[in-house]
Every structure is written in structure tokens, then in C-alpha cells.
Write a protein that holds these residues in place. Structure first.
Motif, PDB file in Angstrom:
ATOM      1  N   GLU A  70       0.746  -1.165  -0.074  1.00  0.00           N
ATOM      2  CA  GLU A  70      -0.027   0.082   0.063  1.00  0.00           C
ATOM      3  C   GLU A  70       0.880   1.229  -0.136  1.00  0.00           C
ATOM      4  N   THR A 103       2.045   5.441  -2.939  1.00  0.00           N
ATOM      5  CA  THR A 103       1.017   5.060  -2.642  1.00  0.00           C
ATOM      6  C   THR A 103       0.330   3.945  -3.546  1.00  0.00           C
ATOM      7  N   LYS A 105      -2.993   2.139  -4.835  1.00  0.00           N
ATOM      8  CA  LYS A 105      -4.663   1.902  -4.493  1.00  0.00           C
ATOM      9  C   LYS A 105      -5.157   1.032  -5.557  1.00  0.00           C
TER      10      LYS A 105
END
Length: 144
Positions: A70, A103, A105
Motif C-alpha cells: 500500500e 501509494t 490503491k
């Protein structure tokens, strides 16, 4: 210091993209967009990271946060010159405290990869060309 952001959508699960980002062989392949070199780290929170070019020079950083698959946050702290670590502000060249975050997602079976990086003015143009090349390589490696 300015902030740059880059994003790409990859047709692969986050776990695969994470492996490509931080795998020993795949890291050097996508990071080649920034120059020949290697990362010396275990990518664990609290660990030191040395980003070293073929001349033994580079950046000294720390892995300041990790959420597997993540999020990764790297804080740059100093430089490596002729094999010697230097954390003095002058030698760190203004990079001390600069952050770089990754990051990942979920996006409908795909992965959105977002990069945030602190950048000195004189390097913005250069890194604005390098990052898209690096991300395209991450995409290619992840989708194959």
C-alpha cells in the motif's frame, strides 16, 4: 523545495506492483530511468537505505513508513561521496528531510500508483522527464 506528483494506472494487482517496485532485480530495472545504480536496504520501516550509483556516490535515506502493498515513505538524509556518508546540511545539498512516497490503491482490479516527491528547483525539469519513464517501466514489468 517543491513537491512533484506522478501517477499511473497499472493492469496488475497491488501485490505484483509492490514486488516490482521493491524487488532486488526489478528495482534496478525501473530505477535505471534515474541512472545506473542499486539500492542497499531491506525496505523495512526504520531501515537505512543507500541509493548508490556506479561510482559509489548517491543518497543516504531512511525508510520512514511502510504498509506492505500500500505505502512506502522514504526520507532523504544525506549524501554518499566516494563511499563516505555525509549528513551535514551543505553536503546533503538541500536534500535533507526530503520525502518520497509511493501509494498503491485498488482501482477496479487494477492498481493506481501515486508518487509524491520533494524536489529542489534545479532538478524539477530533469525529474519531470525521468519519473514518467520509470513509471512506464514499472507498468511494463508489472503487467508482464
Amino acid at each position: 523545495m517543491k513537491h512533484l506528483t506522478f501517477s499511473i494506472t497499472i493492469d496488475a494487482p497491488r501485490e505484483k506492483v509492490w514486488q516490482v517496485l521493491w524487488g532486488k532485480d526489478t528495482y534496478t530495472e525501473w530505477a535505471r530511468a534515474f541512472g545506473e545504480g542499486r539500492a542497499e536496504t531491506d525496505w523495512k520501516k526504520g531501515s537505512k537505505a543507500r541509493f548508490v550509483d556506479s561510482n559509489g556516490e548517491g543518497m543516504i535515506s531512511s525508510i520512514t513508513d511502510v504498509i506492505p502493498n500500500e505505502y512506502m515513505e522514504i526520507t532523504h538524509e544525506g549524501t554518499l561521496m566516494k563511499g563516505e556518508e555525509d549528513y551535514s546540511p551543505a553536503e546533503a545539498g538541500g536534500w535533507g528531510g526530503a520525502k518520497e512516497t509511493y501509494t498503491l490503491k485498488n482501482a477496479g482490479g487494477k492498481t493506481e500508483l501515486h508518487i509524491y516527491t520533494d524536489m529542489q528547483d534545479e532538478f524539477i525539469e530533469m525529474f519531470s522527464e525521468m519519473w514518467p519513464k520509470a513509471l512506464n517501466t514499472v507498468k511494463q514489468l508489472s503487467e508482464n
